[in-house]
Structure formats: structure tokens, C-alpha cells
Design a protein around this motif. Sequence first.
Motif, PDB file in Angstrom:
ATOM      1  N   LEU A 265       0.830  -1.197   0.000  1.00 41.58           N
ATOM      2  CA  LEU A 265       0.000   0.000   0.000  1.00 41.58           C
ATOM      3  C   LEU A 265       0.866   1.249   0.000  1.00 41.58           C
ATOM      4  O   LEU A 265       0.610   2.216  -0.742  1.00 41.58           O
ATOM      5  CB  LEU A 265      -0.924  -0.022   1.217  1.00 41.58           C
ATOM      6  CG  LEU A 265      -2.064   0.995   1.263  1.00 41.58           C
ATOM      7  CD1 LEU A 265      -3.032   0.768   0.111  1.00 41.58           C
ATOM      8  CD2 LEU A 265      -2.792   0.883   2.599  1.00 41.58           C
ATOM      9  N   TYR A 270      -0.312  -2.381  -6.658  1.00 39.22           N
ATOM     10  CA  TYR A 270      -1.563  -3.125  -6.565  1.00 39.22           C
ATOM     11  C   TYR A 270      -1.384  -4.632  -6.772  1.00 39.22           C
ATOM     12  O   TYR A 270      -1.972  -5.424  -6.014  1.00 39.22           O
ATOM     13  CB  TYR A 270      -2.597  -2.581  -7.552  1.00 39.22           C
ATOM     14  CG  TYR A 270      -3.882  -3.373  -7.538  1.00 39.22           C
ATOM     15  CD1 TYR A 270      -4.738  -3.314  -6.428  1.00 39.22           C
ATOM     16  CD2 TYR A 270      -4.238  -4.182  -8.606  1.00 39.22           C
ATOM     17  CE1 TYR A 270      -5.914  -4.049  -6.390  1.00 39.22           C
ATOM     18  CE2 TYR A 270      -5.420  -4.925  -8.578  1.00 39.22           C
ATOM     19  CZ  TYR A 270      -6.252  -4.852  -7.471  1.00 39.22           C
ATOM     20  OH  TYR A 270      -7.409  -5.586  -7.436  1.00 39.22           O
ATOM     21  N   THR A 307     -10.512  -3.706  -0.997  1.00 38.93           N
ATOM     22  CA  THR A 307      -9.413  -3.036  -1.692  1.00 38.93           C
ATOM     23  C   THR A 307      -8.693  -3.988  -2.630  1.00 38.93           C
ATOM     24  O   THR A 307      -8.243  -3.591  -3.705  1.00 38.93           O
ATOM     25  CB  THR A 307      -8.432  -2.440  -0.674  1.00 38.93           C
ATOM     26  OG1 THR A 307      -9.145  -1.666   0.289  1.00 38.93           O
ATOM     27  CG2 THR A 307      -7.414  -1.538  -1.356  1.00 38.93           C
ATOM     28  N   LEU A 313     -10.493   1.153  -5.951  1.00 38.40           N
ATOM     29  CA  LEU A 313     -10.516   1.312  -4.498  1.00 38.40           C
ATOM     30  C   LEU A 313      -9.096   1.340  -3.932  1.00 38.40           C
ATOM     31  O   LEU A 313      -8.811   2.092  -2.993  1.00 38.40           O
ATOM     32  CB  LEU A 313     -11.320   0.179  -3.850  1.00 38.40           C
ATOM     33  CG  LEU A 313     -12.845   0.265  -3.973  1.00 38.40           C
ATOM     34  CD1 LEU A 313     -13.483  -0.988  -3.388  1.00 38.40           C
ATOM     35  CD2 LEU A 313     -13.360   1.508  -3.263  1.00 38.40           C
ATOM     36  N   PHE A 314      -8.206   0.525  -4.502  1.00 37.23           N
ATOM     37  CA  PHE A 314      -6.815   0.523  -4.056  1.00 37.23           C
ATOM     38  C   PHE A 314      -6.188   1.896  -4.269  1.00 37.23           C
ATOM     39  O   PHE A 314      -5.541   2.441  -3.364  1.00 37.23           O
ATOM     40  CB  PHE A 314      -6.018  -0.536  -4.822  1.00 37.23           C
ATOM     41  CG  PHE A 314      -4.546  -0.540  -4.509  1.00 37.23           C
ATOM     42  CD1 PHE A 314      -4.068  -1.163  -3.372  1.00 37.23           C
ATOM     43  CD2 PHE A 314      -3.651   0.094  -5.355  1.00 37.23           C
ATOM     44  CE1 PHE A 314      -2.699  -1.163  -3.079  1.00 37.23           C
ATOM     45  CE2 PHE A 314      -2.291   0.103  -5.067  1.00 37.23           C
ATOM     46  CZ  PHE A 314      -1.825  -0.528  -3.930  1.00 37.23           C
ATOM     47  N   ARG A 317      -7.520   4.349  -1.815  1.00 35.22           N
ATOM     48  CA  ARG A 317      -6.997   4.138  -0.465  1.00 35.22           C
ATOM     49  C   ARG A 317      -5.554   4.613  -0.342  1.00 35.22           C
ATOM     50  O   ARG A 317      -5.169   5.191   0.675  1.00 35.22           O
ATOM     51  CB  ARG A 317      -7.096   2.664  -0.076  1.00 35.22           C
ATOM     52  CG  ARG A 317      -6.780   2.448   1.403  1.00 35.22           C
ATOM     53  CD  ARG A 317      -6.934   1.019   1.825  1.00 35.22           C
ATOM     54  NE  ARG A 317      -6.515   0.884   3.222  1.00 35.22           N
ATOM     55  CZ  ARG A 317      -6.150  -0.260   3.777  1.00 35.22           C
ATOM     56  NH1 ARG A 317      -6.163  -1.378   3.067  1.00 35.22           N
ATOM     57  NH2 ARG A 317      -5.786  -0.312   5.045  1.00 35.22           N
TER      58      ARG A 317
END
Length: 327
Positions: A265, A270, A307, A313-314, A317
Motif C-alpha cells: 500500500l 496493486y 481493496t 478502491l486501491f 486508499r
Amino acid sequence: MHSKEPLVSVRVITYNHERFLRECLDGIMAQETSFPFEVVIGEDCSTDDTRLICQEFQARYPDQVRLLLHAQNVGAQTNARLTREACIGKYIAFCEGDDYWTDSSKLQQQVDFLEAHPRYVLCFHNCWMKFEQNPGKAMELFQTYTKTDYAIPDLIGKWLIPTASVVFRNQLLTNYPEWLRNAVVGDTPFFILLASFGRLKLLPGVMAVYRRHDSGATNQLHGYRYWERMIELYSAINKHFNDQYSKDINPILKWFHYHLTQLSLQQGDYPKYRLYAQRCLHFTKELLVRHQHVGLFHYRYTVLYLTAKSPLLFSARTRWQAKTKIL
């Protein structure tokens, strides 16, 4: 000076410990024992005067000090293994070159215990932690122990036993498994393997000092490869014991994979995040089935699941994390 074969071998591994090594070796040579002991020092091509100090002590104690002076740097784990394998005593004690012993009766106490209690393979004691980077900070105890007898499950995923505190029976291991030879951290896996031969005992007293400093081995470990190697290590330990300790090891593997999701993250990677999240959730589901726990629906794992399912969404975030500086 003892002239007989040593009952105890003290293994010292050292690399760039010029500031600390004399205090370490002085504490060893100050031991008052009724038996002979030797000191086996593995010096790993230091770039400071560590090797000169080793040679100085060998000149002072030629009948007790043996040196393994590597021709090239072999790394901490190989140096530790080679030096351990060179020990000939019935018992082996550890003291790394940046730690030191504070009680002149330490070896006598520990050997007396092991001689009187053959079902125990190792004994240890508490240590003080000294914070070299913060001289004004008071020393703290290494651990707060809640019992005196320990076995394999107590060691899994924990740094329970300070290296400078142990004395154990030599020659229990005739072959070292490949996973131990390649371990990213050596002492706890070695103690786990020893514990397959008998019990471990905590003795009373605080008889050594473990130094915390920026150049210490435990402060050099970071990044993806470290956590991946920890996963490899504990997976190999589980296989070695035929999954006997899965209930103890699987939560540790889950935590390692979760840690890797957080690194991914931070890096905005990803594909790696998705891979490690899937593995982390696999262990979470397995633990849920075993313990009938609703933890999968905890916020942390819900976010992890969602996520990992969506690159959008990743990305959202990672932007949120960077903005709020949570990581």
C-alpha cells in the motif's frame, strides 16, 4: 587457568563491535567456575579494529580463546552457525560481541542447573536492554515473564529468549535443516529446534545486558524480502514438524502477509497488494473456521478484502493513506 577439555564453549560472533567487544570479553573472562571453559570467537571481516581486539584477547588467554577469522565476510547467520559448529564443550553459551554479562556466577549457575536436570535442554535468564542511541534512558528488562517452563509453542513468532542469556546442551543437532541454514533470523528458529529435544527453563536473576543500537543486526531488517523470508522460514518450520504447530504458526503467517499488504500500500503496488491480501484472507478464513470467530467481518479485513478486489478502491486508499499520513 584450566588445562582440561572445556565443559562449556562460549560462542561469540562479532562484526564492527570495536566500541563494545572488550566489555563483552571482559565479562566472559570474569566468570568464576569450577570447570574449564573456552571462548570461540567468529570475526566476520570487520571494517574497524574488532579483529585486533580479538587477537589481543587471544594473546592474553591463549589456552581459552580460539579465533575463527574469516577470509571474507560470510554474513551474520553463516558466521553464527560456523562458530557454533566449532564449539567442542558439552554445553554452549552465547554472547554476541555487542552484549555483555554482568554476573560472574552466570555460567556456574546455568551449568549446575543443566547438570542436575537432564530433561531440560536449555536454560536462560532475563537481561537488561541498554539504549545506546539514548544514553539518558534508563535500562529496561528484556521481557516480563509469566512462567518458568517453556516449549515450542511459546517461541513461535516471539522473541522470548535474549541471545546473551542462553546455555544449552551441545551435540543434540547432528544435521542442520536447510531452512535453519538459510534463516533470515537465526536464534529463535535454532531454539525452536532445540526445544524438540526437551524443555526450556527460565532461571531467576538478570545476568546480562543486551544493547540496542542503530547498527545492531535487528535494526538492519526491513522491506519486502525480509517479510517474505520470514514467511518462508515459518512455513518450513511448520513442514518440519508435520504441521503439528499449525494453530500457532498460521496466525503468525497471517500477520506477515498483512504486513506485506501495508508495504504494498505504501508503495502503491496493486499486484503485490492483491497477492498478499488474498493470502492473508486465506489464513483469516482458516482461523475463523477453527475458532468460530467473526473477525473476518472486522473493519480491517473488510477493507482489505474490498481493496484487493478493485484497483480503483486501491488507488483511492493509497491517496487517502498518503494524505492522512497514517502509514
